[in-house]
Design a protein around this motif. Structure first.
Motif, PDB file in Angstrom:
ATOM      1  N   PRO A  74      18.652   0.843   6.155  1.00  0.00           N
ATOM      2  CA  PRO A  74      17.298  -0.085   7.268  1.00  0.00           C
ATOM      3  C   PRO A  74      17.743  -1.366   6.456  1.00  0.00           C
ATOM      4  O   PRO A  74      17.336  -2.289   7.721  1.00  0.00           O
ATOM      5  CB  PRO A  74      15.855   0.418   6.214  1.00  0.00           C
ATOM      6  CG  PRO A  74      15.720   2.069   5.709  1.00  0.00           C
ATOM      7  CD  PRO A  74      17.538   2.077   5.314  1.00  0.00           C
ATOM      8  N   ARG A  75      17.817  -1.784   5.731  1.00  0.00           N
ATOM      9  CA  ARG A  75      18.115  -3.374   5.829  1.00  0.00           C
ATOM     10  C   ARG A  75      19.004  -4.210   6.226  1.00  0.00           C
ATOM     11  O   ARG A  75      18.557  -5.459   7.027  1.00  0.00           O
ATOM     12  CB  ARG A  75      18.153  -3.832   4.004  1.00  0.00           C
ATOM     13  CG  ARG A  75      18.573  -4.908   3.871  1.00  0.00           C
ATOM     14  CD  ARG A  75      18.661  -5.182   1.868  1.00  0.00           C
ATOM     15  NE  ARG A  75      18.997  -6.796   2.025  1.00  0.00           N
ATOM     16  CZ  ARG A  75      19.572  -7.285   0.834  1.00  0.00           C
ATOM     17  NH1 ARG A  75      20.187  -6.478   0.512  1.00  0.00           N
ATOM     18  NH2 ARG A  75      19.753  -8.797   0.955  1.00  0.00           N
ATOM     19  N   GLN A 109      12.845  -1.495  15.311  1.00  0.00           N
ATOM     20  CA  GLN A 109      14.675  -1.654  15.582  1.00  0.00           C
ATOM     21  C   GLN A 109      15.055  -0.913  17.796  1.00  0.00           C
ATOM     22  O   GLN A 109      14.975  -1.697  17.954  1.00  0.00           O
ATOM     23  CB  GLN A 109      15.028  -1.203  15.083  1.00  0.00           C
ATOM     24  CG  GLN A 109      16.889  -0.618  15.365  1.00  0.00           C
ATOM     25  CD  GLN A 109      17.540  -2.361  14.599  1.00  0.00           C
ATOM     26  OE1 GLN A 109      16.604  -2.604  13.742  1.00  0.00           O
ATOM     27  NE2 GLN A 109      19.160  -2.570  14.853  1.00  0.00           N
ATOM     28  N   LEU A 139      17.246  -7.780  14.169  1.00  0.00           N
ATOM     29  CA  LEU A 139      16.246  -7.698  15.164  1.00  0.00           C
ATOM     30  C   LEU A 139      16.617  -9.104  15.261  1.00  0.00           C
ATOM     31  O   LEU A 139      15.991  -9.107  16.710  1.00  0.00           O
ATOM     32  CB  LEU A 139      14.913  -7.707  13.423  1.00  0.00           C
ATOM     33  CG  LEU A 139      15.524  -5.767  13.173  1.00  0.00           C
ATOM     34  CD1 LEU A 139      13.701  -6.094  12.965  1.00  0.00           C
ATOM     35  CD2 LEU A 139      14.364  -4.829  15.060  1.00  0.00           C
ATOM     36  N   GLN A 186      20.055  -2.605   8.604  1.00  0.00           N
ATOM     37  CA  GLN A 186      19.961  -2.578  10.368  1.00  0.00           C
ATOM     38  C   GLN A 186      18.819  -3.618  10.961  1.00  0.00           C
ATOM     39  O   GLN A 186      18.973  -4.737  12.195  1.00  0.00           O
ATOM     40  CB  GLN A 186      18.878  -1.091  11.539  1.00  0.00           C
ATOM     41  CG  GLN A 186      19.854  -0.149  10.712  1.00  0.00           C
ATOM     42  CD  GLN A 186      19.260   1.140  10.746  1.00  0.00           C
ATOM     43  OE1 GLN A 186      18.237   0.853  11.124  1.00  0.00           O
ATOM     44  NE2 GLN A 186      19.844   2.910  10.788  1.00  0.00           N
ATOM     45  N   SER A 187      18.112  -3.905  10.101  1.00  0.00           N
ATOM     46  CA  SER A 187      17.106  -5.480  10.562  1.00  0.00           C
ATOM     47  C   SER A 187      17.527  -6.134  10.035  1.00  0.00           C
ATOM     48  O   SER A 187      17.158  -7.365  11.032  1.00  0.00           O
ATOM     49  CB  SER A 187      15.836  -5.036   8.798  1.00  0.00           C
ATOM     50  OG  SER A 187      16.905  -5.738   8.232  1.00  0.00           O
TER      51      SER A 187
END
Length: 317
Positions: A115-116, A164, A122, A118-119
């Motif tokens: 998740p880190r 996301q 953003l 992926q973010s």
């Protein structure tokens, strides 16, 4: 440029990409719609369906830079946005830009990264900029992310959070090929690679001009209310846990404007809304007890649209 010229150019791009990707004209048209709307696309498909070739051929058609990142569990945010590295010869730090500094970025199997990581996309996707060690850097003009995820494998994957998902203007699936299409693919690829023979239809500057121009495509007040009525229904439907956000409403409006221009029109119709809403909103809704499934999302939006009365007006300005 004018709607007729937008249609002519979009037809050229779709035709160009269709030389490489067989039998997927609708998906290609939707991706070009997302491109002109200034959004990003998430493709949910099994491996080997042509997602990478589609992204490459699109980038080549608009004469844009293309970069690909294979997302893995050990991928770090700095592997995407870049970092400052100390140059011993110069005795100072210098910026090494990551692959996000491009026109079209293919984020392959994005749900395999943490998740880190992926973010880290953003800010790039929403603001068209990245922050490295406190310094904000603007991205290339025409920046677009085409991300892919495998719908089958779940071990070792991290589902994309709602924040996301909401950044993707559309979620699409290329689907499987028919027997006829498979034979045509063999015919095209057996002795050569078609992507080597396609030429650019336009430049990035032309795409940027279209993005500005489509904002003037007319949308009647009743069409605007039609969109809001559908969105409000998703928020009040007991079978839907998370309804469409305000960002989702604005995303659909921009896509409808782009789609109308691609079709050579100066105005949006309710049919444009009905066509695009499932692809723009399907991944933004979460069904109670079932989470967020691509096909379920499409079906639920389509069912909700059926419950809303379609306005009847003269749509031209």
């Amino acid at each position: 440029m004018g709607e007729k010229n937008v249609k002519k150019l979009s037809d050229q791009i779709i035709g160009n990409v269709s030389k490489v990707i067989v039998g997927k004209e609708e998906v290609i048209e939707l991706i070009v719609t997302a491109l002109f709307a200034g959004g990003h696309v998430l493709l949910e498909d099994s491996p080997g369906t042509g997602k990478t070739m589609l992204a490459k051929s699109l980038a080549k058609s608009i004469e844009g830079d293309f970069k690909r990142v294979q997302f893995t569990p050990d991928l770090m945010p700095t592997d995407i946005i870049g970092m400052n590295v100390f140059n011993q010869k110069q005795g100072e730090f210098e910026l090494v830009k990551g692959p996000v500094f491009t026109n079209l970025l293919l984020a392959d199997e994005i749900n395999r990264a943490t998740p880190r990581t992926q973010s880290s996309l953003l800010e790039a996707m929403e603001e068209k900029q990245v922050s490295i060690d406190g310094t904000t850097l603007k991205l290339e003009g025409g920046f677009m992310v085409i991300a892919t995820e495998n719908p089958i494998e779940t071990v070792g994957t991290y589902p994309l959070p709602e924040a996301q998902l909401d950044r993707f203007i559309m979620k699409l699936s290329m689907g499987s090929n028919s027997e006829e299409n498979e034979l045509e693919i063999i015919e095209r690829y057996i002795s050569d690679n078609p992507i080597e023979h396609i030429d650019a239809c336009c430049k990035i500057a032309d795409v940027e001009a279209i993005k500005s121009e489509i904002k003037s495509v007319y949308m009647h007040n009743v069409v605007r209310k039609y969109i809001v009525d559908i969105a409000m229904k998703t928020r009040n439907d007991k079978t839907i846990e998370v309804g469409v956000s305000t960002r989702g409403i604005l995303a659909l409006i921009r896509c409808c404007q782009a789609y109308a221009a691609i079709k050579g029109r100066e105005y949006v119709t309710p049919d444009d809304v009905k066509k695009l809403a499932p692809f723009v909103w399907g991944h933004r809704v979460s069904v109670v007890g079932r989470g967020n499934s691509y096909h379920q999302g499409l079906e639920y939006i389509a069912k909700i649209i059926e419950k809303i009365e379609v306005p009847v007006e003269k749509w031209e300005r």
